[in-house]
Structures are given as structure tokens and as C-alpha cells.
Design an enzyme around this catalytic site. Structure first.
Site, PDB file in Angstrom:
ATOM      1  N   VAL A   1      13.718 -10.022 -10.047  1.00 14.40           N
ATOM      2  CA  VAL A   1      14.185  -8.729  -9.560  1.00 14.40           C
ATOM      3  C   VAL A   1      12.961  -7.845  -9.385  1.00 14.40           C
ATOM      4  O   VAL A   1      12.076  -7.809 -10.248  1.00 14.40           O
ATOM      5  CB  VAL A   1      15.185  -8.080 -10.536  1.00 14.40           C
ATOM      6  CG1 VAL A   1      15.692  -6.749  -9.970  1.00 14.40           C
ATOM      7  CG2 VAL A   1      16.346  -9.013 -10.829  1.00 14.40           C
ATOM      8  N   CYS A   2      12.892  -7.155  -8.252  1.00 16.61           N
ATOM      9  CA  CYS A   2      11.827  -6.185  -8.012  1.00 16.61           C
ATOM     10  C   CYS A   2      10.448  -6.848  -8.134  1.00 16.61           C
ATOM     11  O   CYS A   2      10.238  -7.954  -7.637  1.00 16.61           O
ATOM     12  CB  CYS A   2      12.015  -5.017  -8.981  1.00 16.61           C
ATOM     13  SG  CYS A   2      11.148  -3.499  -8.565  1.00 16.61           S
ATOM     14  N   SER A   3       9.513  -6.206  -8.798  1.00 16.62           N
ATOM     15  CA  SER A   3       8.158  -6.733  -8.892  1.00 16.62           C
ATOM     16  C   SER A   3       8.040  -7.926  -9.822  1.00 16.62           C
ATOM     17  O   SER A   3       6.941  -8.468 -10.005  1.00 16.62           O
ATOM     18  CB  SER A   3       7.188  -5.633  -9.343  1.00 16.62           C
ATOM     19  OG  SER A   3       7.600  -5.067 -10.578  1.00 16.62           O
ATOM     20  N   GLY A   4       9.148  -8.383 -10.391  1.00 13.43           N
ATOM     21  CA  GLY A   4       9.129  -9.639 -11.138  1.00 13.43           C
ATOM     22  C   GLY A   4       8.679 -10.796 -10.275  1.00 13.43           C
ATOM     23  O   GLY A   4       8.219 -11.823 -10.788  1.00 13.43           O
TER      24      GLY A   4
ATOM     25  N   THR B   1      10.238  -8.592  -2.557  1.00 17.90           N
ATOM     26  CA  THR B   1      10.041  -7.801  -3.766  1.00 17.90           C
ATOM     27  C   THR B   1      10.273  -6.346  -3.388  1.00 17.90           C
ATOM     28  O   THR B   1      10.646  -6.046  -2.249  1.00 17.90           O
ATOM     29  CB  THR B   1       8.633  -8.019  -4.359  1.00 17.90           C
ATOM     30  OG1 THR B   1       8.523  -7.305  -5.599  1.00 17.90           O
ATOM     31  CG2 THR B   1       7.544  -7.549  -3.409  1.00 17.90           C
TER      32      THR B   1
END
Length: 343
Positions: free
Chosen positions: A116-119, A136
Site C-alpha cells: 500500500v502506498c510507498s510500501g 505507488t
């Protein structure tokens, strides 16, 4: 008859993770369990929070979330899904070789690994995104693209989960910023338990159904383009009110009081796109809003938004939304009968 064992869903925690990246997707799975129980069925998911060590882990908002187990104690064989959140603390994890090795081991044994997101930056650093499509948060897209050229970056998407492997990946996948993780989790539930269950969960969470993974991350009508493009501000504010008119390069250049070649250079420098592509995205966004309102047919929407013909609108939707205008109206419109008609 023995009920099936629940699918184990684990979510990684680390200092400075984004809280909504974790609780948003996990609430989707928890709500699916509630819906299953309402139907007299066994829960479908067993949820677990894991970290370097069991115990409280502070998120970027300052409060702590308790990890159930240490990473080393998690039984990776049999793990259904591992989710990796983003957050302000992700940079500190990019050099953690032990974590990267654990992620690679999880990818070998778990059915699905997602971010999720910058993961996504963590998955990329561990080498799990090489050769795969990935997205991202829009603010991290350039970092993902430049730092990992072997990743097929698709920045303008909500998520890249596709169990059919046609428009994404069903084993290792990513999602865009924050709330896109909820869309990703709903897509996982739909694949596991069916579309009816995913829609029931969306209703329980008071969400406007489910956005397809190919949908753009944010609306060009709402994007802060004007703040970063002062020379274009008057033109950008004028375009949405004149979508049905002549928005050719010459017409836009005349409106902006610039030569066409100069306008093109300014667009590329300040917005990173061409005038034609920008206009197309705004037209698609306006058409999306009209279709969701279910106030006009596809052909009328095409005319009002400057596409002139429904087939032109259909091609634009397939490129920018990865669905047809009619499918979009059926998914997101309230009382969509009128909007879904081709005539």
C-alpha cells in the site's frame, strides 16, 4: 461438514508506518468476516499484525499499534496474504537487509504479497517487483521509476492486482496512496468471495462501490496543477468550462496568448504532459462525473465533453479508466439505466 480454515492475512508494521495503510485494508477483511457471520458462515480471514518484535509500534501519526508477533515467529508457509504499508518511516527500512530477506522468503511461500502506498519501495528494494507492473503514491512514483528501472511503473493507477495476469499481477502487486489500499483489499475480497460480498463490504463501509485498479489516482480537475504552473493558471481554470468547444493546440495557444510551440514547452516543463493529453484527461474526468450522476446517455456525455462520438469516448475510457463508459456507469452510477445506454 468442517468449515474451511480462514485465510491468514498478515500486515507488516515498522516505526513510522501510515496508520490508514494498515487499518483501512484490514477493516475490509474484518467487515467481510462480519458479512460472512451474518450469513451464518464461518469467518473467511484471520488477521495478524507483525513487526520486528511483538508489541507496540508507533505510526507516523504518533500513536502506537500493537504487533501480535515478531516476524521471525510468523509461519510463512500457509500464509495467504502479506501486506506491506507505506509511511514516513519507509526510508529507514530500505537498508534493512534482514527485512528484505524476510520479504523474499514470504514471496516464495505466501499466495499473495502486496503493498500500500510507498510500501512499494520496500518490495522493489527486496527485488520483488522486478519485471512486474507496479504503482505507488503519486508523490513516490518518480522515486520508484528512477530507483528501480527494472520495474514496470504504472504510476497513474489505483492498484496492480489482477489474478488473471492480464492487466497486473495476481501474486505480487501494489496499490497507490492511502485509501487505494481499501480498493485493493476489496479487489482481493472479490476474488476470494465473489463480487456480491465485495459490494456488501463496500456498503458496510459506506463506500461508493469499488474503483477498478486501472482508474487514475486523482482527478486532473482537483490536482494542484495550477499551483505548480503559474503561467498556465488562467488556461487551466478555463478549460473545464469549455470541454465541448475547440480545445485544439492552436485554440489553447490563442487563449493563453502564446505561440503553439511555446505553450507545448510550458506544458511539458510545468505539468510534464502535452496540452492534448491534459485536455483528454480532463474530458475523461468530466465524462466520468456525468456517467456517475446517471443524468445522460453515453452519446450525450460524449458530445458534452468534446468527444463528438461515443466510440471516441469509449477508446479514451479504455486507455484512462481500463473500462468502457457503460461499464463505468454500471459500477459507479446510481440509477444507471440512462447513463449506461449507448444512444
Amino acid at each position: 461438514m468442517t468449515p474451511p480454515r480462514p485465510r491468514r492475512i498478515a500486515c507488516l508494521l515498522y516505526p513510522g508506518f501510515m496508520s490508514l495503510d494498515v487499518v483501512g485494508p484490514l477493516q475490509v477483511f474484518a467487515s467481510a468476516n462480519v458479512e460472512m457471520e451474518r450469513q451464518g458462515r464461518a469467518p473467511a480471514y484471520a488477521l495478524q499484525l507483525v513487526a520486528e518484535a511483538a508489541g507496540p509500534v508507533a505510526c507516523s501519526a504518533g500513536f502506537a499499534v500493537v504487533a501480535d508477533a515478531a516476524r521471525r515467529d510468523v509461519a510463512l508457509p500457509g500464509l495467504d496474504t502479506l501486506l506491506v504499508p507505506g509511511g514516513m518511516g519507509v526510508d529507514a527500512q530500505l537498508d534493512d537487509a534482514v527485512l528484505h530477506d524476510w520479504l523474499r522468503q514470504a514471496e516464495l511461500t505466501a499466495r499473495r504479497v502486496g503493498s500500500v502506498c510507498s510500501g512499494a519501495l520496500l518490495l522493489a528494494r527486496a527485488g520483488l517487483l522486478d519485471g512486474r507492473p507496479a504503482t505507488t503514491h503519486w508523490d513516490s512514483v518518480d522515486g520508484l521509476r528512477h530507483g528501480h528501472p527494472q520495474v514496470r511503473v504504472a504510476g497513474d493507477r489505483l492498484h496492480t492486482y489482477d489474478p488473471g495476469g492480464i492487466d497486473g499481477d495476481g501474486h505480487v502487486f501494489t496499490s497507490a496512496g492511502v485509501t487505494a489500499g481499501i480498493d485493493l483489499a476489496l479487489a482481493l475480497v472479490e476474488h476470494d468471495l465473489g463480487r456480491a460480498m465485495a459490494l456488501a463490504v463496500a456498503r458496510r463501509l459506506v463506500m461508493y462501490l469499488r474503483r477498478p485498479g486501472g482508474q487514475a489516482q486523482f482527478s486532473p480537475l482537483l490536482a494542484p496543477d495550477a499551483a505548480h504552473a503559474p503561467r498556465l493558471t488562467p488556461l487551466l481554470e478555463w478549460i473545464p468550462g469549455h470541454l465541448g468547444g475547440d480545445l485544439s493546440l492552436d485554440a489553447l495557444a490563442d487563449r493563453a496568448c502564446m505561440p503553439p510551440r511555446t505553450l507545448t514547452r510550458v506544458f511539458q516543463r510545468e505539468l510534464g504532459t502535452t496540452p492534448a493529453r491534459y485536455v483528454k484527461r480532463v474530458r475523461v474526468e468530466a465524462a466520468s462525473a456525468l456517467l456517475a450522476q446517471a443524468q445522460a446517455s453515453v452519446s450525450t456525455v460524449a458530445r458534452l465533453c468534446g468527444f463528438q462520438h461515443p466510440e471516441t469516448l469509449r477508446r479514451a475510457f479504455h486507455k484512462h479508466r481500463a473500462v468502457s463508459p457503460q461499464a463505468y456507469a454500471e459500477r459507479f452510477g446510481a440509477g444507471t439505466a440512462g447513463a449506461a445506454r449507448p444512444g
